[in-house]
Design a protein around this motif. Sequence first.
Motif, short mmCIF file in Angstrom:
data_model
loop_
_atom_site.label_atom_id
_atom_site.label_comp_id
_atom_site.label_asym_id
_atom_site.label_seq_id
_atom_site.Cartn_x
_atom_site.Cartn_y
_atom_site.Cartn_z
N ALA A 202 86.86 196.90 108.52
CA ALA A 202 86.59 195.94 107.45
C ALA A 202 87.68 195.96 106.38
CB ALA A 202 85.24 196.25 106.81
N LEU A 203 88.39 197.08 106.24
CA LEU A 203 89.43 197.16 105.21
C LEU A 203 90.55 196.17 105.49
CD1 LEU A 203 89.74 201.02 104.64
CD2 LEU A 203 88.13 199.39 103.66
N ASN A 204 91.12 196.24 106.68
CA ASN A 204 92.21 195.32 107.02
C ASN A 204 91.71 193.87 107.08
OD1 ASN A 204 94.92 194.66 107.82
ND2 ASN A 204 94.17 194.43 109.91
N LYS A 205 90.47 193.69 107.56
CA LYS A 205 89.90 192.35 107.61
C LYS A 205 89.81 191.75 106.21
CE LYS A 205 85.70 189.83 108.94
NZ LYS A 205 84.33 189.97 109.51
N ALA A 206 89.32 192.54 105.25
CA ALA A 206 89.16 192.06 103.88
C ALA A 206 90.51 191.75 103.24
CB ALA A 206 88.41 193.09 103.05
N LEU A 207 91.49 192.64 103.45
CA LEU A 207 92.82 192.41 102.89
C LEU A 207 93.48 191.18 103.49
CD1 LEU A 207 94.10 196.11 102.91
CD2 LEU A 207 93.50 194.77 100.89
N SER A 208 93.35 191.03 104.80
CA SER A 208 93.96 189.89 105.48
C SER A 208 93.34 188.56 105.02
CB SER A 208 93.82 190.04 107.00
OG SER A 208 94.48 191.20 107.46
N GLN A 209 92.04 188.55 104.84
CA GLN A 209 91.39 187.33 104.38
C GLN A 209 91.78 187.00 102.94
OE1 GLN A 209 87.28 186.64 105.25
NE2 GLN A 209 87.43 187.36 107.36
N ALA A 210 91.94 188.02 102.11
CA ALA A 210 92.41 187.79 100.75
C ALA A 210 93.80 187.18 100.75
CB ALA A 210 92.40 189.10 99.97
N LYS A 211 94.66 187.67 101.63
CA LYS A 211 96.01 187.10 101.75
C LYS A 211 95.95 185.64 102.17
CE LYS A 211 100.44 187.78 104.13
NZ LYS A 211 101.19 188.62 105.10
N GLU A 212 95.07 185.32 103.11
CA GLU A 212 94.92 183.93 103.54
C GLU A 212 94.41 183.05 102.40
OE1 GLU A 212 92.37 183.94 106.93
OE2 GLU A 212 93.76 185.09 108.18
N GLN A 213 93.49 183.57 101.61
CA GLN A 213 92.96 182.80 100.49
C GLN A 213 94.03 182.54 99.44
OE1 GLN A 213 89.71 185.36 99.51
NE2 GLN A 213 88.54 184.78 101.33
N ILE A 214 94.87 183.53 99.21
CA ILE A 214 95.98 183.34 98.27
C ILE A 214 96.96 182.30 98.80
CG2 ILE A 214 98.00 184.48 97.24
CD1 ILE A 214 96.24 187.04 97.10
N ALA A 215 97.25 182.38 100.10
CA ALA A 215 98.14 181.38 100.71
C ALA A 215 97.54 179.98 100.60
CB ALA A 215 98.38 181.73 102.17
N GLY A 216 96.21 179.91 100.58
CA GLY A 216 95.53 178.62 100.45
C GLY A 216 95.40 178.14 99.02
N GLY A 217 95.91 178.92 98.06
CA GLY A 217 95.93 178.48 96.68
C GLY A 217 95.03 179.24 95.73
N GLU A 218 94.23 180.18 96.21
CA GLU A 218 93.37 180.95 95.32
C GLU A 218 94.21 181.86 94.42
OE1 GLU A 218 90.87 181.61 93.25
OE2 GLU A 218 89.47 181.36 94.97
N ARG A 219 93.94 181.83 93.13
CA ARG A 219 94.67 182.65 92.17
C ARG A 219 93.74 183.48 91.29
NH1 ARG A 219 97.71 181.38 95.35
NH2 ARG A 219 99.75 180.36 95.17
#
Length: 282
Positions: A202-219
């Motif tokens: 879950a650690l890498n999953k959570a980090l990877s999804q956060a990176k995707e959200q940032i790439a999608g514009g989440e700040r």
Amino acid sequence: MQIFDSIKKMQEWSLQARKQGKSIGLVPTMGYLHDGHLSLVQAARRNCDLVVVSIFVNPLQFGQGEDFEDYPRDLSRDTDLLADAGVDAVFAPAAREMYPAGFSSSVEVSGEITRKMCGISRPGHFKGVTTVCTKLFHACMPDKAFFGQKDAQQLLIIKKMVRELNFPLEIIRVPIVREHDGLALSSRNVYLDAGQRQEALALNKALSQAKEQIAGGERDIARLKDRISGIITASPQAEIDYIEIVNGEDLSELEAVDGIVLIAVAVKFGKTRLIDNLLVEV
């Protein structure tokens, strides 16, 4: 490959190498080596003429109730791996060699960089890290020292110490090495039972999804932390120590995701505390 347990002998070897014009790369470890450590060795071989690996389970960086006594150790296995990896010297001192009777000196980096994340949950830990690294740098006399990104806070603290105290060496960051399913390599992974090992993904999953959200514009940092927390706490055995989204260069606080950002987590699964992180640049 030569193996030294004496600071004096290690210094003599390093001084002789320097007189011959050879550059020295140091990989500091606590042993029980895995492919993450060996990636540091490979980086050192690419960048330096000679490679030294230190193996020392440092008692100063373990707090009360932590796993100093149980920390995995296998010097014979480690030296075989390092010989195969082309290492030139191993420095494996005993605790009494590093900290003789009456030892009372220390090196400490203060300020915001050590007062958060692992600095909160492991008081005194980084004082132990900076003290032992200072001694290792003096013993091995490297031109470059190689540290893994997995210990991101440690890496930045060591860089700050080296810069501010004018150590004549360069600190090199080496990327995290992960197992095939994304779990960051750690000597402590051996503590996990099968169920905890699966939940730790879950650690890498959570980090990877956060990176995707940032790439999608989440700040928004609060929203990102909430989503990371939700993914991790879906694992029944997960106990979050911290989730941080901070400046990736000095760990200072951010109002929103901007520039080089470190997303870092520390989570316990049973008695095993794991850390992981991801650097994102926007």
